[in-house]
Design an enzyme around this catalytic site. Structure first.
Site, PDB file in Angstrom:
ATOM      1  CB  THR A  20      70.530  49.944-100.062  1.00 58.32           C
ATOM      2  OG1 THR A  20      71.325  49.444-101.138  1.00 58.32           O
ATOM      3  CG2 THR A  20      69.882  48.787 -99.331  1.00 58.32           C
ATOM      4  CE  LYS A  31      74.000  52.413 -99.244  1.00 51.20           C
ATOM      5  NZ  LYS A  31      74.610  51.512-100.234  1.00 51.20           N
ATOM      6  CE  LYS A  58      69.801  47.748-110.321  1.00 48.64           C
ATOM      7  NZ  LYS A  58      69.372  47.840-108.910  1.00 48.64           N
ATOM      8  CE  LYS A  76      69.195  53.353-109.031  1.00 51.54           C
ATOM      9  NZ  LYS A  76      68.452  52.812-107.924  1.00 51.54           N
ATOM     10  NE  ARG A  77      76.484  45.810-111.759  1.00 54.20           N
ATOM     11  CZ  ARG A  77      77.296  44.755-111.697  1.00 54.20           C
ATOM     12  NH1 ARG A  77      78.110  44.592-110.672  1.00 54.20           N
ATOM     13  NH2 ARG A  77      77.335  43.883-112.679  1.00 54.20           N
ATOM     14  CG  HIS A  92      68.840  39.868-101.425  1.00 49.51           C
ATOM     15  ND1 HIS A  92      69.053  40.996-100.665  1.00 49.51           N
ATOM     16  CD2 HIS A  92      69.310  38.844-100.697  1.00 49.51           C
ATOM     17  CE1 HIS A  92      69.651  40.658 -99.539  1.00 49.51           C
ATOM     18  NE2 HIS A  92      69.819  39.346 -99.526  1.00 49.51           N
TER      19      HIS A  92
HETATM   20  N1  CJB Z   1      70.169  42.505-105.400  1.00 48.40           N
HETATM   21  O1  CJB Z   1      72.274  43.366-105.588  1.00 48.40           O
HETATM   22  C1  CJB Z   1      71.484  42.436-105.806  1.00 48.40           C
HETATM   23  N2  CJB Z   1      71.912  41.325-106.438  1.00 48.40           N
HETATM   24  C2  CJB Z   1      71.108  40.260-106.667  1.00 48.40           C
HETATM   25  O2  CJB Z   1      71.538  39.281-107.252  1.00 48.40           O
HETATM   26  C3  CJB Z   1      69.771  40.327-106.219  1.00 48.40           C
HETATM   27  C4  CJB Z   1      69.334  41.473-105.589  1.00 48.40           C
HETATM   28  C5  CJB Z   1      69.735  43.732-104.691  1.00 48.40           C
HETATM   29  O3  CJB Z   1      69.778  43.483-103.302  1.00 48.40           O
HETATM   30  C6  CJB Z   1      69.588  44.657-102.550  1.00 48.40           C
HETATM   31  C7  CJB Z   1      69.746  44.303-101.102  1.00 48.40           C
HETATM   32  O4  CJB Z   1      68.659  43.575-100.656  1.00 48.40           O
HETATM   33  C8  CJB Z   1      68.244  45.304-102.854  1.00 48.40           C
HETATM   34  O5  CJB Z   1      68.161  46.525-102.177  1.00 48.40           O
HETATM   35  C9  CJB Z   1      68.074  45.520-104.344  1.00 48.40           C
HETATM   36  O6  CJB Z   1      66.773  45.960-104.626  1.00 48.40           O
HETATM   37  C10 CJB Z   1      68.360  44.236-105.087  1.00 48.40           C
HETATM   38  O7  CJB Z   1      68.315  44.474-106.461  1.00 48.40           O
END
Ligand code: CJB
Length: 835
Positions: A669, A673, A567, A561-562, A370
């Site tokens: 994601t 949305k 970001k 978002k976080r 991810h």
């Molecule tokens: N992502 O939320 C997280 N936490 C992590 O530790 C690594 C990745 C996010 O995952 C999402 C689902 O795949 C992605 O859409 C996003 O870009 C990514 O930052």
């Protein structure tokens, strides 16, 4: 199908009936018999609970029949292993999926209650940090909707992601006591508890067949108790299970210490054991090598694998076929210790030889990566790992030694490669590299958007790609339109359905049919009206909660978002300051009124992210009170952004900020949305933005910034942020405003770390992208003035979002990785009599 109910038991109408009178009776019944309350003394929460139980009664038939079908047919099953499931509230979603939303709303109204108020009452299970956890939640929704035999396995954290408060502009974290009023959606299954071992040592021995075997003598044993939550498909009979594990002390341990007269020791032992599932680690995309976290990972993985094995035994299936029965998805590396644990279970507990066990294991697991951020790559100190899991470390050594032999054969004499690919990092202090273990132990490896999957192959997992090119694939993320359109934006959903019918909820590609209405002036008017109404709703909410007035006619520009430097919420802040400066220089400037909304949590230990929150709030204080702004600029930081809040925010956006440094956001994601709800995106060519832009058409997307390739080239060429600062007067003025103390009551030190990080490092190239971003924002402002055109583009965004349904993502996983066929669940007549 034979009914699973004994013949002599009648299902009471009050538990299944769905006409308004029955629902009202059932609700009052539950209020009385479960909450032990009558209306005069009931709290809102009592009403919520009574309604939740009323709805739960109505889904049990589907749930139990699904379980029974799977038990009987023993179909191939997806097991989705994830340390996080960011579910969001259940009630509304279950009402939608059961098709009961409107009738229940009416029933509540008849009783003088508002369904909206009751929905608001639910404490959401925030068992995740952000995108990764929310993705898992969308995926289990889609698996059920597509009627796929599946089970989600995770951790039942007693405290989920912290609640955020803002004090004097700073984030303050409050523990999330989500279970304090009880959780009507889960069912504890103490009878299905399992034991998990930790620590101790191993002993080798020769068994009765003369075979070399290993026995693990643990230091401690912890009990895992499953808590099951039904996950309904949309308008199907399928209701899969999310099984979350809670850690408890084993009786035997308490008992032993107790017998020794060590009562407090026994109690301490108990609380130590229960600590394992106490709290979710609140770090997003950065890993901290904490022992408890590793214990959490192993705990839920071991429980889940033992549970799968037990299930196969109940179904009389041989474990030789484990990989035929289960496809196990590893959601990031967090559950990756499963590779070693499955090997241990097969070798030590079920007597398999190495080759057979390894064959099964590597045909079972698939791994989703991810993120490319190096700080998120999990690696565990070998000492810690070995002392917690002595047997697993031995197994990993053996896996590694056999693997490196393979590498040597494919790439002779390439010692550097061997060092890089080894599961054990031996460059200094030794570590176990979880991504390497995941790559070696899985038959499929995927990234979460096309660019991300390409970059994985080129960078982070390049060696593994060269070793096993056939394992690599892409599955672009998706999100569930049930929660993020139907439930959260009923006005838009109803408008869409009134034009094209409701097939789009299950086949999101059908949204395309909206393009037939582009030339229908009335439709465009209605579409615009819906957006304005939804914006008004959010404005009302902000008025009530923050006592800030925002204008629904202004452009709602949202970044939710976080909070993370990559970001680039601070790039957004620089834009706000630039607009502010322009108006200050020319108070009569004709600007497009904008409301900037931010939402997001910072990891509690991430100082720079917390400083960004403080900066946004400080800018808000100045901007919102400066009479020169004359309501043309407003800035609001929305506190405690979570799934519930997100559902209010996405529908109300005009502009979605997706402005990460290219190459850093794996997919995103939230971007999907927002678009689904008609927001236009301002974004970089990063993650799924690229695919969204392709889908909606480049003319309906505001693109700016460097590409991923340009970013790496610029860095390689020796990037110097000062060049941009010195040559761009607007940028210089914006940064100077921060460093002068203008937003910090004259204190030049407050934001110094942030300003210095930009001027001396700027790892995320804000300065390089600034001009392009500002110009793009100017185009946005211009475009928003042409309302007809904006609405047109907005409709096209909605109409072309079909690809981004999580149903499509799950179909890709099924086709390319899992190969698990769907199974129809029959629900006997009695439960459908009223449907
Ligand atoms: N992502 O939320 C997280 N936490 C992590 O530790 C690594 C990745 C996010 O995952 C999402 C689902 O795949 C992605 O859409 C996003 O870009 C990514 O930052």
């Amino acid at each position: 199908m034979v009914s699973i109910l004994p013949n002599n038991i009648q299902i009471e109408d009050d538990r299944t009936g769905i006409n308004i009178e029955t629902l009202k009776r059932a609700f009052l019944d539950n209020l009385f018999y479960i909450q032990a309350k009558f209306p005069k003394i009931s709290t809102k929460n009592d009403y919520y609970m009574a309604l939740a139980y009323t709805v739960r009664d109505r889904l049990l038939n589907r749930w139990l029949n699904t379980t029974e079908t799977y038990l009987e047919k023993a179909p191939r099953t997806v097991a989705y292993l994830s340390a996080e499931f960011l579910l969001g509230p259940h009630l509304g979603n279950n009402l939608i999926n059961l098709g009961l939303y409107n009738v229940v709303k009416q029933a509540m109204e008849d009783l003088g209650l508002s369904l909206t108020d009751l929905l608001e009452q639910e404490e959401e299970p925030g068992l995740g940090n952000g995108g990764l956890g929310r993705l898992a939640a969308c995926y289990i929704d889609s698996l059920a909707t597509l009627e796929i035999p599946a089970i989600g396995y995770g951790i039942r954290y007693e405290y989920g992601i912290f609640d955020q408060e803002i004090k004097d502009g700073w984030q303050v974290e409050i523990t999330d006591k989500w279970l304090r009023y009880g959780n009507p959606w889960e069912v504890a299954r103490p009878e299905a508890e399992l034991e998990v071992k930790f620590g101790g040592h191993t002993e080798d021995f020769i068994d009765e067949h003369g075979r070399y075997r290993v026995k693990w003598i643990p230091f401690k044993v912890v009990k895992g108790v499953p808590y099951d939550t039904p996950i309904l498909g949309f308008q199907t009979n399928t209701a899969n299970t999310l099984r979350l594990w809670k850690a408890e002390a084993t009786e035997s341990f308490d008992f032993e210490a107790f017998n020794k007269g060590d009562y407090f020791g026994a109690v301490h032992e108990k609380s130590e054991s229960e600590n394992i599932t106490k709290v979710l680690y609140p770090n997003d995309e950065s890993y901290e090598g904490k022992q408890l976290r590793l214990e959490q990972q192993f705990f839920f993985v071991s429980c889940s694998l033992q549970d799968m094995i037990r299930m196969m035994q109940v179904q009389n299936l041989t474990l030789e076929r484990f990989h035929e029965h289960y496809a196990i998805q590893l959601n990031d590396t967090h559950p990756t210790i499963a590779v070693a644990e499955l090997m241990r279970l097969l070798l030590d507990e079920h007597g398999f030889d190495w080759d057979k066990a390894w064959n099964i294991t590597t045909k079972t697991f698939a791994y989703t990566n991810h993120t490319l951020l190096p700080e998120a790559l999990e690696r565990w100190s070998l000492n810690m790992f070995g002392s917690l899991f002595p047997r697993h470390l031995k197994i990993i050594y053996e896996i590694n030694s056999r693997f490196l032999d393979e590498v040597r054969i494919k790439f002779p004499d390439d010692f550097d490669r061997l060092r890089r690919m080894s599961i054990i990092d031996e460059s200094g202090e030794r570590y176990v590299r979880m991504a390497n273990l995941a790559c070696v132990g899985s038959f499929a490896i995927n990234g979460v958007a096309e660019l991300h999957s390409e970059l994985l192959k080129k960078t982070t997992l390049h060696d593994f790609y060269e070793m096993y090119p056939e394992k690599f694939t892409n599955v672009t993320n998706g999100v569930t339109p049930r929660r993020f359109m139907v439930l959260s934006n009923p006005r838009l959903a109803n408008l869409i359905t009134s034009k094209i019918g409701d097939s789009w909820v299950k086949n999101l590609d059908d949204l395309r049919k909206l393009e037939n209405f582009l030339y229908d002036t009335n439709f465009r008017k209605e579409f615009h009206k819906v957006k304005q109404e939804v914006k008004q709703d959010l404005a009302n909410y902000i008025q009530t909660s923050y006592n800030i007035t925002i204008d629904p006619n202004s452009l709602f520009d949202i970044q939710a978002k976080r909070i993370h430097e990559y970001k680039r919420q601070h790039l957004n802040a620089l834009h706000i300051i630039t607009l502010y400066n322009r108006i200050k220089a020319n108070p009569n400037l004709d600007v497009t009124p904008r409301t900037f909304l931010f939402g997001g949590k910072a990891a509690p230990g991430y100082y720079m992210a917390k400083l960004i929150i403080k900066l946004i709030n400080s800018i808000a204080d100045v901007v919102n009170t400066d009479p020169d702004m004359r309501d043309r600029l407003k800035v609001v930081f929305l506190t405690d952004y979570n799934v519930k809040f997100a559902q209010r925010v996405y529908p109300a956006a005009d502009l979605s900020e997706q402005i990460s440094t290219a190459g850093k956001e794996a997919s995103g994601t939230g971007n999907m949305k927002f678009s689904m709800n008609g927001a236009l995106t301002i974004g970089t060519l990063d993650g799924a933005n690229i695919e969204i832009r392709e889908a909606v058409g480049e003319e309906n997307f505001f693109l700016f910034g460097l590409t991923a390739q340009e970013v790496s080239q610029k860095k390689a060429a020796g990037y110097n942020p000062w060049d941009y600062y010195n040559s761009n007067p607007e940028l210089k003025l914006a940064i100077d405003r921060i460093s002068s103390g203008f937003f910090s009551h004259g204190d030049p030190n407050l934001f110094k770390p942030l300003v210095d990080s930009l001027l001396y490092r700027d790892d995320y190239l804000l300065l390089a992208d600034y001009q392009s971003y500002i110009e793009c924002q100017d185009r946005v402002s211009q475009a928003y003035r042409d309302r007809e055109k904006w609405v047109w583009m907005s409709i096209l965004n909605v109409a072309r979002m079909g690809k981004f349904s999580s149903d499509r993502s799950i179909s890709d996983y099924l086709k390319n990785i899992w190969k698990v066929p769907s199974v129809k669940v029959d629900v006997p007549e009695y439960s459908q009599s009223n449907d």
